[in-house]
Design a protein around this motif. Structure first.
Motif: not given
Length: 359
Positions: A268-277
């Motif tokens: 997705l080009g983003i980290g899991p923290l950013a996605y969950l946020r």
């Protein structure tokens, strides 16, 4: 030691509710610092002239104990942190030199105090610290996915970790924010929110350890997209809109934090923290736009969906939805009011029509 305050944990939503209690104290003598950590028995000796003072707070969040305090002037502290449980501590601020055993300690360093092991510390100037206390097994569970940390034996040894400066600064900031929330009684009202708060607090202490100790091995996920799908499936399977923490995903899927991060960056080009946020922001948005009674206020919604820094939450929300959460709530309230007025007008019109026919 002073008066204490007990805060309710909020309504329970399962058969095994989680309690949250906070007690704050004023420090007036070194004897007041004897239990600097919940369960500790320390001998404190003041080393510099001046009036000893400070604050101490103990919080119990389920089986997790948090202790935090600030004090001065210089002291020597010696004794057992906890005879039965492991304590992980962090110096948040210090105006002078600090040492634990033969380790020099700077803000953001992480120190592991095994159960029943005697510690000795030297603090100069004004100091501010925070600790969490759990069993070896509980720490190992929170660290699932990290091959070294998920072994309870890891938590039976003395350690001092010094993560990179950015990691140290982030951990100090996150822990300080959560301490401020507890002290000001700005806490989640739901059980799910309290559990997320608990996980976030533990993660702030052990993320730096995991980063330093991770000895990555090849895991069963050869491609990132499969792991991302598994994460989404897991989040979709829990209670509606309950916030899910990284440590919970690592436990459920048996993967390390680094593997999780690589998978999301690749897919997705983003980290899991950013996605969950982003998912949690969407959950807040839904709650505010649907005008759920439990979320009549922005603060309550933000806290229950895992946002601890309300200023940053508002900024994230506006960047994603183009308006502040308070604006969303006002728009929803106006829409409900307009709908109610339309319904009332229609009812009056129907009544008037009936009267006209009767005449």
């Amino acid at each position: 030691m002073g008066s204490g305050q007990s805060l309710p944990a909020g309504p329970a939503s399962s058969a095994d509710p989680i309690a949250l209690n906070v007690h704050s104290f004023r420090l007036r003598t070194t004897e007041d610092l004897r239990e600097a950590v919940r369960g500790a028995d320390l001998k404190i000796v003041q080393l510099a002239p001046g009036t000893f003072d400070g604050r101490l707070m103990h919080a119990q969040i389920g089986d997790l104990s948090l202790s935090t305090g600030d004090f001065g002037p210089d002291i020597r502290a010696r004794g057992v942190m906890n005879p039965c449980l492991v304590t992980v501590g962090m110096m948040l601020e210090s105006s002078g030199a600090v040492s634990q055993w033969d380790y020099d300690i700077i803000p953001g360093d992480i120190v592991v105090f095994p159960k029943s092991v005697e510690q000795e510390g030297h603090f100069t100037g004004r100091s501010r610290y925070a600790t969490i206390t759990l069993s070896e097994e509980a720490f190992a569970t929170f660290a699932t996915g990290e091959p070294v940390l998920q072994d309870p034996k890891f938590w039976t040894n003395i350690y001092r970790f010094r993560p990179p400066p950015s990691v140290r600064a982030s951990a100090c900031r996150d822990i300080a924010e959560k301490i401020s929330q507890l002290r000001d009684n700005v806490i989640p009202g739901s059980e799910a929110g309290i559990r997320y708060f608990q996980r976030s607090l533990v993660e702030a202490f052990i993320a730096g350890i995991a980063d330093e100790m991770s000895n990555e091995q090849e895991e069963r996920y050869s491609g990132g997209s499969k792991l991302v799908r598994d994460v989404e499936d897991y989040v979709d399977s829990v209670e509606a809109d309950r916030p899910v923490h990284i440590s919970e995903l690592c436990l459920a899927l048996m993967v390390s934090r680094r593997t999780l991060h690589r998978a999301f960056q690749h897919t997705l080009g983003i980290g899991p923290l950013a996605y969950l946020r982003l998912r949690r922001l969407s959950a807040v948005h839904r709650a505010l736009t649907m005008a759920e009674p439990a979320y009549a206020g922005v603060t309550r919604a933000a806290l229950d969906f895992g946002f601890t820094d309300l200023g940053r939450f508002a900024a994230f929300y506006k960047r994603l939805f183009g308006e502040f959460p308070s604006q969303t709530l006002r728009s929803t309230s106006r829409s409900i009011a307009d709908h109610a007025d339309d319904g009332h007008s229609a009812a009056i019109g129907t009544q008037s029509a009936g009267l006209g026919q009767a005449s």
